[in-house]
Write an enzyme that holds these catalytic residues in place. Structure first.
Site, short mmCIF file in Angstrom:
data_model
loop_
_atom_site.label_atom_id
_atom_site.label_comp_id
_atom_site.label_asym_id
_atom_site.label_seq_id
_atom_site.Cartn_x
_atom_site.Cartn_y
_atom_site.Cartn_z
N ARG A 10 0.01 -8.34 13.61
CA ARG A 10 -0.57 -7.42 12.62
C ARG A 10 -1.40 -8.20 11.58
O ARG A 10 -2.45 -7.73 11.15
CB ARG A 10 0.53 -6.60 11.93
CG ARG A 10 1.01 -5.45 12.82
CD ARG A 10 2.42 -5.01 12.47
NE ARG A 10 2.56 -4.52 11.13
CZ ARG A 10 3.73 -4.45 10.50
NH1 ARG A 10 4.83 -4.84 11.09
NH2 ARG A 10 3.78 -3.97 9.27
N ARG A 34 12.33 -1.18 11.14
CA ARG A 34 11.13 -0.57 11.72
C ARG A 34 10.72 -1.34 12.97
O ARG A 34 10.69 -2.58 12.95
CB ARG A 34 10.01 -0.57 10.68
CG ARG A 34 9.13 0.65 10.76
CD ARG A 34 8.15 0.69 9.61
NE ARG A 34 6.91 -0.01 9.92
CZ ARG A 34 5.85 -0.01 9.11
NH1 ARG A 34 5.89 0.65 7.97
NH2 ARG A 34 4.76 -0.65 9.45
N LYS A 65 0.84 -1.21 0.00
CA LYS A 65 0.00 0.00 0.00
C LYS A 65 0.87 1.26 0.00
O LYS A 65 0.72 2.13 -0.85
CB LYS A 65 -0.91 0.05 1.25
CG LYS A 65 -1.85 -1.11 1.41
CD LYS A 65 -2.72 -0.94 2.65
CE LYS A 65 -1.96 -0.81 3.95
NZ LYS A 65 -1.26 -2.02 4.39
N ARG A 107 -9.26 0.70 9.04
CA ARG A 107 -8.72 -0.61 9.43
C ARG A 107 -9.72 -1.43 10.22
O ARG A 107 -9.42 -2.54 10.62
CB ARG A 107 -7.46 -0.40 10.26
CG ARG A 107 -6.19 -0.54 9.44
CD ARG A 107 -5.02 -0.32 10.35
NE ARG A 107 -3.83 -1.00 9.95
CZ ARG A 107 -2.86 -0.46 9.22
NH1 ARG A 107 -2.99 0.75 8.73
NH2 ARG A 107 -1.78 -1.15 8.95
N ARG A 133 12.10 -5.81 4.80
CA ARG A 133 12.12 -4.42 5.27
C ARG A 133 12.74 -4.33 6.66
O ARG A 133 13.42 -3.36 6.97
CB ARG A 133 10.68 -3.85 5.30
CG ARG A 133 10.67 -2.39 5.70
CD ARG A 133 9.33 -1.74 5.50
NE ARG A 133 8.30 -2.34 6.33
CZ ARG A 133 7.01 -2.04 6.27
NH1 ARG A 133 6.60 -1.16 5.37
NH2 ARG A 133 6.14 -2.60 7.06
P1 B4P Z 1 3.92 -1.83 2.39
O1 B4P Z 1 2.76 -2.77 2.34
O2 B4P Z 1 3.95 -0.74 1.40
O3 B4P Z 1 3.94 -1.43 3.91
P2 B4P Z 1 3.04 -0.38 4.68
O4 B4P Z 1 2.26 0.50 3.79
O5 B4P Z 1 4.02 0.29 5.54
O6 B4P Z 1 1.95 -1.21 5.46
P3 B4P Z 1 1.80 -1.64 6.96
O7 B4P Z 1 0.39 -2.13 7.06
O8 B4P Z 1 2.88 -2.60 7.29
O9 B4P Z 1 2.02 -0.39 7.91
P4 B4P Z 1 1.22 0.95 8.33
O10 B4P Z 1 2.24 2.02 8.27
O11 B4P Z 1 -0.02 1.14 7.54
O12 B4P Z 1 5.33 -2.55 2.14
C1 B4P Z 1 5.93 -3.51 2.93
C2 B4P Z 1 7.26 -4.00 2.33
O13 B4P Z 1 7.04 -4.73 1.13
C3 B4P Z 1 8.25 -2.90 1.95
O14 B4P Z 1 9.52 -3.25 2.39
C4 B4P Z 1 8.21 -2.86 0.44
O15 B4P Z 1 9.45 -2.48 -0.12
C5 B4P Z 1 7.89 -4.29 0.08
N1 B4P Z 1 7.16 -4.40 -1.19
C6 B4P Z 1 6.06 -3.70 -1.53
N2 B4P Z 1 5.65 -4.05 -2.77
C7 B4P Z 1 6.51 -5.03 -3.19
C8 B4P Z 1 6.59 -5.84 -4.41
N3 B4P Z 1 5.73 -5.70 -5.43
N4 B4P Z 1 7.58 -6.76 -4.47
C9 B4P Z 1 8.47 -6.89 -3.47
N5 B4P Z 1 8.44 -6.18 -2.32
C10 B4P Z 1 7.47 -5.26 -2.19
O16 B4P Z 1 0.76 0.66 9.84
C11 B4P Z 1 1.69 0.47 10.90
C12 B4P Z 1 0.96 0.48 12.27
O17 B4P Z 1 0.35 1.80 12.50
C13 B4P Z 1 -0.24 -0.48 12.43
O18 B4P Z 1 0.17 -1.79 12.80
C14 B4P Z 1 -1.06 0.23 13.55
O19 B4P Z 1 -0.52 -0.01 14.83
C15 B4P Z 1 -0.88 1.70 13.23
N6 B4P Z 1 -2.00 2.22 12.40
C16 B4P Z 1 -1.89 2.70 11.12
N7 B4P Z 1 -3.10 3.05 10.65
C17 B4P Z 1 -4.00 2.77 11.64
C18 B4P Z 1 -5.42 2.90 11.76
N8 B4P Z 1 -6.17 3.34 10.73
N9 B4P Z 1 -6.01 2.53 12.91
C19 B4P Z 1 -5.29 2.08 13.94
N10 B4P Z 1 -3.96 1.93 13.90
C20 B4P Z 1 -3.30 2.28 12.77
#
Ligand code: B4P
Length: 190
Positions: free
Chosen positions: A144, A133, A13, A88, A127
């Site tokens: 998660r 992280r 995402k 979420r 990652r």
């Molecule tokens: P991404 O999937 O892009 O990771 P993300 O957006 O950071 O999602 P995530 O759900 O983990 O975290 P968020 O910040 O939303 O990529 C992951 C990895 O995959 C990267 O290393 C990338 O390079 C790799 N990758 C991507 N595409 C690829 C491909 N095609 N091929 C190979 N590799 C690839 O949330 C973090 C925390 O914040 C949550 O756990 C929660 O505690 C809190 N939070 C956030 N929003 C919230 C909400 N609405 N309500 C409550 N808590 C919330």
């Protein structure tokens, strides 16, 4: 374009939103990044959120809605946004619907990035090595993914039942996935 990007942790995402924002010419709003910004700045909100995030749990709906409301009040979202990481759970989906209605910015598209669990775990492990992280440790990742199944998967069904969901295959090279997203969004962009 007002886009909501859905998918499990590691589905790409954040990665894809960063690419799509140039194509759609709208800002990328990641609730995870907003929270990590608060943690880095050492604010009261950040202090409250840090332990919850590190354990892989969801930060309270109230904090998230307040944060999102003030972000959506900023001038740069006048032409739309890509929302990544929100909603979420069903309460957040409901709050988002009401908020967007109140500010006169109805959602144009909800897109789910679909990726098998084994690959999610592999990507996040990658990652963890590259960026360190705090919530990318194996225990938090398991939590998660469980939280996603329990709380976020119902949001997918919610948008599906409303006929608003587009599912995009998130497996493949970054460019391939971006191309698929652009194709999937073309009707909503036109
Ligand atoms: P991404 O999937 O892009 O990771 P993300 O957006 O950071 O999602 P995530 O759900 O983990 O975290 P968020 O910040 O939303 O990529 C992951 C990895 O995959 C990267 O290393 C990338 O390079 C790799 N990758 C991507 N595409 C690829 C491909 N095609 N091929 C190979 N590799 C690839 O949330 C973090 C925390 O914040 C949550 O756990 C929660 O505690 C809190 N939070 C956030 N929003 C919230 C909400 N609405 N309500 C409550 N808590 C919330």
């Amino acid at each position: 374009m007002r886009l909501v990007l859905l998918g499990p942790p590691g589905s790409g995402k954040g990665t894809q939103a960063t690419r799509l924002k140039d194509f759609l010419k709208v800002p990328h709003i990641s609730t995870g990044d907003l929270l990590r910004g608060e943690v880095a700045a050492g604010t009261e909100l950040g202090k409250q959120a840090k332990a919850v995030m590190d354990a892989g749990n969801l930060v309270s709906d109230e904090i998230l809605l307040g944060m999102l409301e003030s972000r959506l009040a900023q001038a740069d979202v006048a032409n739309g946004f890509i929302l990544d990481g929100y909603p979420r759970n069903l309460a957040q989906a409901d709050a988002l619907g009401q908020l967007l209605q109140r500010i006169g910015q109805p959602m144009d598209a909800a897109v789910q990035l679909e990726v098998p669990t084994e690959l999610l775990v592999e990507r996040i492990a990658g990652r963890a090595k590259a960026e360190g992280r705090a919530d990318d440790n194996p225990e938090s990742v398991r939590k998660r993914l469980q939280v996603y199944e329990d709380s976020t998967a119902p949001v997918i069904n919610f948008y599906k039942q409303q006929g608003r969901l587009t599912v995009v295959d998130g497996v493949g090279e970054l460019d391939e996935v971006t191309d698929r997203l652009i194709k999937a969004l073309a009707p909503a962009k036109a």
